[in-house]
Design a protein around this motif. Structure first.
Motif, PDB file in Angstrom:
ATOM      1  N   ARG A  20      47.610  31.695  35.117  1.00  0.00           N
ATOM      2  CA  ARG A  20      47.791  33.037  35.644  1.00  0.00           C
ATOM      3  C   ARG A  20      48.163  32.995  37.126  1.00  0.00           C
ATOM      4  O   ARG A  20      47.586  32.254  37.909  1.00  0.00           O
ATOM      5  CB  ARG A  20      46.499  33.832  35.468  1.00  0.00           C
ATOM      6  CG  ARG A  20      46.632  35.280  35.888  1.00  0.00           C
ATOM      7  CD  ARG A  20      45.511  36.152  35.402  1.00  0.00           C
ATOM      8  NE  ARG A  20      44.945  35.748  34.129  1.00  0.00           N
ATOM      9  CZ  ARG A  20      45.523  35.904  32.941  1.00  0.00           C
ATOM     10  NH1 ARG A  20      46.700  36.461  32.857  1.00  0.00           N
ATOM     11  NH2 ARG A  20      44.929  35.498  31.839  1.00  0.00           N
ATOM     12  N   HIS A  21      49.124  33.824  37.477  1.00  0.00           N
ATOM     13  CA  HIS A  21      49.554  33.955  38.870  1.00  0.00           C
ATOM     14  C   HIS A  21      48.580  34.882  39.591  1.00  0.00           C
ATOM     15  O   HIS A  21      48.137  35.882  39.020  1.00  0.00           O
ATOM     16  CB  HIS A  21      50.981  34.526  38.920  1.00  0.00           C
ATOM     17  CG  HIS A  21      51.609  34.406  40.260  1.00  0.00           C
ATOM     18  ND1 HIS A  21      51.293  35.248  41.300  1.00  0.00           N
ATOM     19  CD2 HIS A  21      52.519  33.521  40.723  1.00  0.00           C
ATOM     20  CE1 HIS A  21      52.011  34.902  42.362  1.00  0.00           C
ATOM     21  NE2 HIS A  21      52.753  33.857  42.034  1.00  0.00           N
ATOM     22  N   SER A  47      49.285  38.625  39.433  1.00  0.00           N
ATOM     23  CA  SER A  47      49.360  39.305  38.146  1.00  0.00           C
ATOM     24  C   SER A  47      48.403  40.506  38.102  1.00  0.00           C
ATOM     25  O   SER A  47      47.276  40.422  38.596  1.00  0.00           O
ATOM     26  CB  SER A  47      48.997  38.325  37.018  1.00  0.00           C
ATOM     27  OG  SER A  47      48.977  39.009  35.788  1.00  0.00           O
ATOM     28  N   ARG A  86      47.473  41.710  35.239  1.00  0.00           N
ATOM     29  CA  ARG A  86      46.820  41.562  33.935  1.00  0.00           C
ATOM     30  C   ARG A  86      45.520  40.783  34.078  1.00  0.00           C
ATOM     31  O   ARG A  86      45.440  39.824  34.841  1.00  0.00           O
ATOM     32  CB  ARG A  86      47.725  40.832  32.954  1.00  0.00           C
ATOM     33  CG  ARG A  86      49.088  41.455  32.825  1.00  0.00           C
ATOM     34  CD  ARG A  86      49.184  42.293  31.559  1.00  0.00           C
ATOM     35  NE  ARG A  86      50.537  42.761  31.361  1.00  0.00           N
ATOM     36  CZ  ARG A  86      50.906  44.011  31.588  1.00  0.00           C
ATOM     37  NH1 ARG A  86      50.045  44.900  31.989  1.00  0.00           N
ATOM     38  NH2 ARG A  86      52.150  44.381  31.380  1.00  0.00           N
ATOM     39  N   ASP A 110      44.242  39.435  31.228  1.00  0.00           N
ATOM     40  CA  ASP A 110      44.282  38.539  30.090  1.00  0.00           C
ATOM     41  C   ASP A 110      45.713  38.014  29.941  1.00  0.00           C
ATOM     42  O   ASP A 110      46.533  38.184  30.830  1.00  0.00           O
ATOM     43  CB  ASP A 110      43.800  39.238  28.816  1.00  0.00           C
ATOM     44  CG  ASP A 110      44.642  40.470  28.471  1.00  0.00           C
ATOM     45  OD1 ASP A 110      45.761  40.629  29.009  1.00  0.00           O
ATOM     46  OD2 ASP A 110      44.178  41.270  27.658  1.00  0.00           O
ATOM     47  N   ASP A 111      46.003  37.395  28.811  1.00  0.00           N
ATOM     48  CA  ASP A 111      47.319  36.798  28.597  1.00  0.00           C
ATOM     49  C   ASP A 111      48.290  37.696  27.869  1.00  0.00           C
ATOM     50  O   ASP A 111      49.266  37.238  27.298  1.00  0.00           O
ATOM     51  CB  ASP A 111      47.152  35.475  27.833  1.00  0.00           C
ATOM     52  CG  ASP A 111      46.406  34.452  28.641  1.00  0.00           C
ATOM     53  OD1 ASP A 111      46.607  34.399  29.865  1.00  0.00           O
ATOM     54  OD2 ASP A 111      45.616  33.697  28.045  1.00  0.00           O
TER      55      ASP A 111
END
Length: 96
Positions: free
Chosen positions: A86-87, A90, A92, A94-95
């Motif tokens: 994960r960046h 991000s 988000r 989650d994925d």
């Protein structure tokens, strides 16, 4: 662990078409089973090429290696693997 995998399939033109069809059917069955298990998260065909970009979600490098080696078309593939994480920018959690 998430991995981006590019697979370029290079089947010899001299290979028996019946053998090729059998390998493709086996490959499809394995890939769909891995997708149902959540290990092969995404697969996209690359337009105009016998290639795909895939996302794998596996426990380790070793598990990815074992999956790749189990694919019937693996002997005819050029494979490039990129580990993903994960960046920090991000939005988000989650994925998804």
């Amino acid at each position: 662990m998430l991995f981006h995998v590019r697979m370029d399939v290079l089947i010899p033109t001299t290979m028996d078409p019946a053998v090729v069809d059998k390998l493709k059917a086996e490959e499809k069955a394995i890939s769909q089973k891995l997708q149902q298990q959540g290990k092969w998260r995404h697969i996209w065909r690359l337009a105009g090429e016998y290639s795909n970009f895939s996302i794998f979600d596996v426990e380790s490098n070793q598990e990815l290696h074992e999956i790749m080696m189990s694919l019937p078309l693996y002997p005819f593939m050029k494979v490039e693997v990129t580990p993903l994480l994960r960046h920090p920018s991000s939005i988000r959690e989650d994925d998804s």
